[in-house]
Each structure stands twice: as C-alpha cells, then as structure tokens.
Design a protein around this motif. Structure first.
Motif, PDB file in Angstrom:
ATOM      1  N   ASP A 106       0.913  -1.296  -0.016  1.00 22.81           N
ATOM      2  CA  ASP A 106      -0.060   0.346   0.098  1.00 22.81           C
ATOM      3  C   ASP A 106       0.731   1.171  -0.013  1.00 22.81           C
ATOM      4  O   ASP A 106       0.413   2.236  -0.712  1.00 22.81           O
ATOM      5  CB  ASP A 106      -1.110  -0.015   0.897  1.00 22.81           C
ATOM      6  CG  ASP A 106      -1.861  -1.191   0.977  1.00 22.81           C
ATOM      7  OD1 ASP A 106      -2.326  -1.397   0.026  1.00 22.81           O
ATOM      8  OD2 ASP A 106      -2.167  -1.804   2.095  1.00 22.81           O
ATOM      9  N   ASP A 173      -5.308  -1.079  -3.929  1.00 22.62           N
ATOM     10  CA  ASP A 173      -6.390  -0.690  -4.777  1.00 22.62           C
ATOM     11  C   ASP A 173      -6.145  -0.556  -6.236  1.00 22.62           C
ATOM     12  O   ASP A 173      -6.789  -0.404  -7.282  1.00 22.62           O
ATOM     13  CB  ASP A 173      -7.113   0.776  -4.485  1.00 22.62           C
ATOM     14  CG  ASP A 173      -8.028   0.421  -3.421  1.00 22.62           C
ATOM     15  OD1 ASP A 173      -8.774  -0.340  -3.306  1.00 22.62           O
ATOM     16  OD2 ASP A 173      -8.088   1.372  -2.455  1.00 22.62           O
ATOM     17  N   HIS A 220      -9.821  -3.160  -0.154  1.00 18.51           N
ATOM     18  CA  HIS A 220      -8.901  -2.614  -1.129  1.00 18.51           C
ATOM     19  C   HIS A 220      -9.562  -3.539  -2.578  1.00 18.51           C
ATOM     20  O   HIS A 220     -10.062  -4.706  -2.152  1.00 18.51           O
ATOM     21  CB  HIS A 220      -7.315  -3.015  -1.279  1.00 18.51           C
ATOM     22  CG  HIS A 220      -6.840  -2.138  -0.092  1.00 18.51           C
ATOM     23  ND1 HIS A 220      -6.165  -2.593   0.826  1.00 18.51           N
ATOM     24  CD2 HIS A 220      -6.633  -0.650  -0.160  1.00 18.51           C
ATOM     25  CE1 HIS A 220      -5.518  -1.389   1.466  1.00 18.51           C
ATOM     26  NE2 HIS A 220      -5.989  -0.467   0.883  1.00 18.51           N
TER      27      HIS A 220
END
Length: 322
Positions: A106, A173, A220
């Motif tokens: 992330d 994501d 996500h």
C-alpha cells in the motif's frame, strides 16, 4: 543495473519487496468502525500496543509465516528485498495513532516504469513509506524509472470519520493490466481524488485508469479481485457495485463469496502466469486453478490474514516482466 518495471499482475516476478512484521495498535482500534471489514475472528484478537510486547508468541509465528513465504519466492528465483524496521523516532512521531510496517503493497506501487508513493487513509499507516525509502535509494534512483509521490493528504479534524478529503491512493487498490490500470474505491482506502490524480499523472504515458466502486466492507480492490493470468481471475462478483469491469468480461472466473473475500481468498500472488501462491485455507480455489493448468504453492498465512492482508498485500513488485 537492477530493472524497475511492472507490466502486469501476472508477468514473471523478478524482484519484490516483502514486508516486515511490525505493528502497534492504538487503544481505539477495537472500537474503530473503519476496522469492521475485518472478520469477527480477527477483531476478537485485537490488541493494544506493539504486538512484540502484547503477544510475543503470535509475533514469532507471524514472522515465521513471512519467512516461509520468502523461501517460496527465493525457490522460484525471485529476488527478495526487505525494508528496514521503524526507528524509535518514527514510532514516537506516530504518537497515539499507533504505527505499522506490515504490508508493502500500500505505501507505494509500481506501474510500468513509474514508482509512485501512495497516500494512506488510516492514520496509523501513514508512516509506512519511511522504511521503503532505503530500497528506493538503492533500486529506484539508479534506474531509469520515474519516481513520484501522491500529494500528502490534507489534515482532518480528530472527530472527522472520513479522515478528510485526501487524496488517498493505496497500492492494494491498484491493479495493472498492461496499459490499463484499475483503481478500487470503497470508502475505506483510495478515493475519487486519489484516482483522479493517478489518471491525470499517467495519461501522458498512454495509460487508461478506471475507477472501480466497491462494497463498503471491502478494504482494497485486491480483496475482491485477483488477476491470475490473461483471461483468468479469482473474483468476488458481489463486491462490485457496478459489476465486474467491462475490460474483464469474458475472462474465466473462479468465483468466491463475500465471506471468503473477507478472509482474503482473492489475495493470492501470481509468481508468473503459471505459478500462484495462496493459503491452504483456499485449497478449493487452488484446485480450480490447478484444473486450469496453474501450479499452486501453499503457505499458511493465517496470522498475516488476521491483520487484513495476505500474499499480495505483503509484497510490492519492482520488476515484473518477461
């Protein structure tokens, strides 16, 4: 010179950052509504403070999981890079928010030859980028890759449940499919402003960036979708508010339920189009992939998954290309 380039989610993995196992939870974690995406079994094991102190046995088992995964990566001729631990000063800076250095996916992400520092929504995760920068110094600066950062998130009031306007953009994501990039948004992590920033940045380089709206309990995009090889995916259809993206229509699907998605069933890691790593918990998924000609490697990642991430979350590729 070490190469820095990611062509897709399933191009052969050559070089990867594998996360450390370091987290300290604030006292408010147990009552934080943003953590309701975690399964009840994980919330029941919520702790306060640094896990090394709160539960040394669980910490040791967590580190053993990551080591077993590293051995699988190395056995498949993948170069494994390890971030440093957080410094005392960095931990002190985090204050009452807690700190984490436990998911490499992330805080930054790699798209083509672009290395991009993200902007994380949860306060206790906003320092995760710091341990990565020594790796950037050794790997990214000497390479031809571009290195940029999402603008820092705006400050928000302490009682603002949205945590402000962002921009928020997190690597979990972001899924790469050649020149097409998917960006998930559920309200828990990346948001519209983060998506718009990435779309604007990548447009001159010929990329299409697509926003994918997700169910509010999905952290996500990679918790709802995994691209195993071209034409094959592991997916939770129920997690997509607007349906599975058109670009993926016609792909062969191994489907999972929302409860399975909550356990990170889609968050395995392709090492190439032919080899995929997942948890023994998902042997039924593994069998379906094996029936489609994919070799499946299994690593018990139950403790890692209890923190809300799995194999993809624990890694960030620097080099994925034929």
């Amino acid at each position: 010179m070490n190469q820095v380039h990611v062509e897709s989610e399933f191009a052969p993995l050559r070089s990867v950052v594998l996360a450390r196992s370091e987290v300290s939870a604030p006292e408010s974690a147990a009552s934080n509504p943003d953590l309701e995406f975690l399964p009840a079994s994980a919330r029941a094991k919520m702790f306060t403070g640094d896990l090394r102190v709160a539960d040394p046995a669980r910490q040791a088992a967590w580190e053993a999981e990551r080591q077993a995964f590293a051995e699988v990566l190395q056995r498949n001729s993948i170069r494994v890079l390890t971030p440093r631990l957080l410094t005392d000063a960095e931990k002190e800076t985090a204050g009452d928010d807690g700190y984490s250095n436990f998911f490499a996916r992330d805080p930054f992400f790699t798209i083509g030859d672009h290395v991009i520092e993200g902007s994380l929504r949860f306060r206790h995760r906003r320092g995760e980028i710091w341990p990565m920068r020594e790796i950037f110094d050794a790997e990214v600066y000497p390479s031809p890759a571009r290195y940029v950062a999402v603008p820092p998130a705006e400050a928000a009031r302490a009682d603002d449940p949205s945590l402000g306007p962002g921009p928020f953009l997190e690597g979990g994501d972001v899924l790469v499919l050649d020149k097409h990039v998917f960006v998930g948004s559920s309200g828990l992590a990346s948001n519209d402003l983060g998506y718009r920033w990435l779309r604007k940045y990548l447009a001159p380089f010929g990329y299409t960036v697509e926003l994918v709206r997700l169910h509010e309990n999905i952290l996500h995009l990679d918790c709802a979708l995994g691209l195993v090889r071209h034409g094959l995916m592991v997916v939770c259809p129920e997690a997509f508010l607007d349906g599975i993206p058109d670009r993926l229509q016609g792909w062969d699907r191994v489907e999972v339920t929302m409860p399975e998605a909550g356990l990170l069933a889609t968050n395995g890691l392709p090492l190439s189009s032919d080899v995929y790593v997942t948890d023994p918990e998902f042997s039924a998924i593994g069998s379906q992939l094996e029936n489609r000609g994919v070799t499946v490697e299994y690593v018990d990642f139950s403790i890692t998954r209890s923190f809300g991430g799995s194999f993809r979350c624990s890694t960030q590729p620097l080099h994925r290309a034929p």
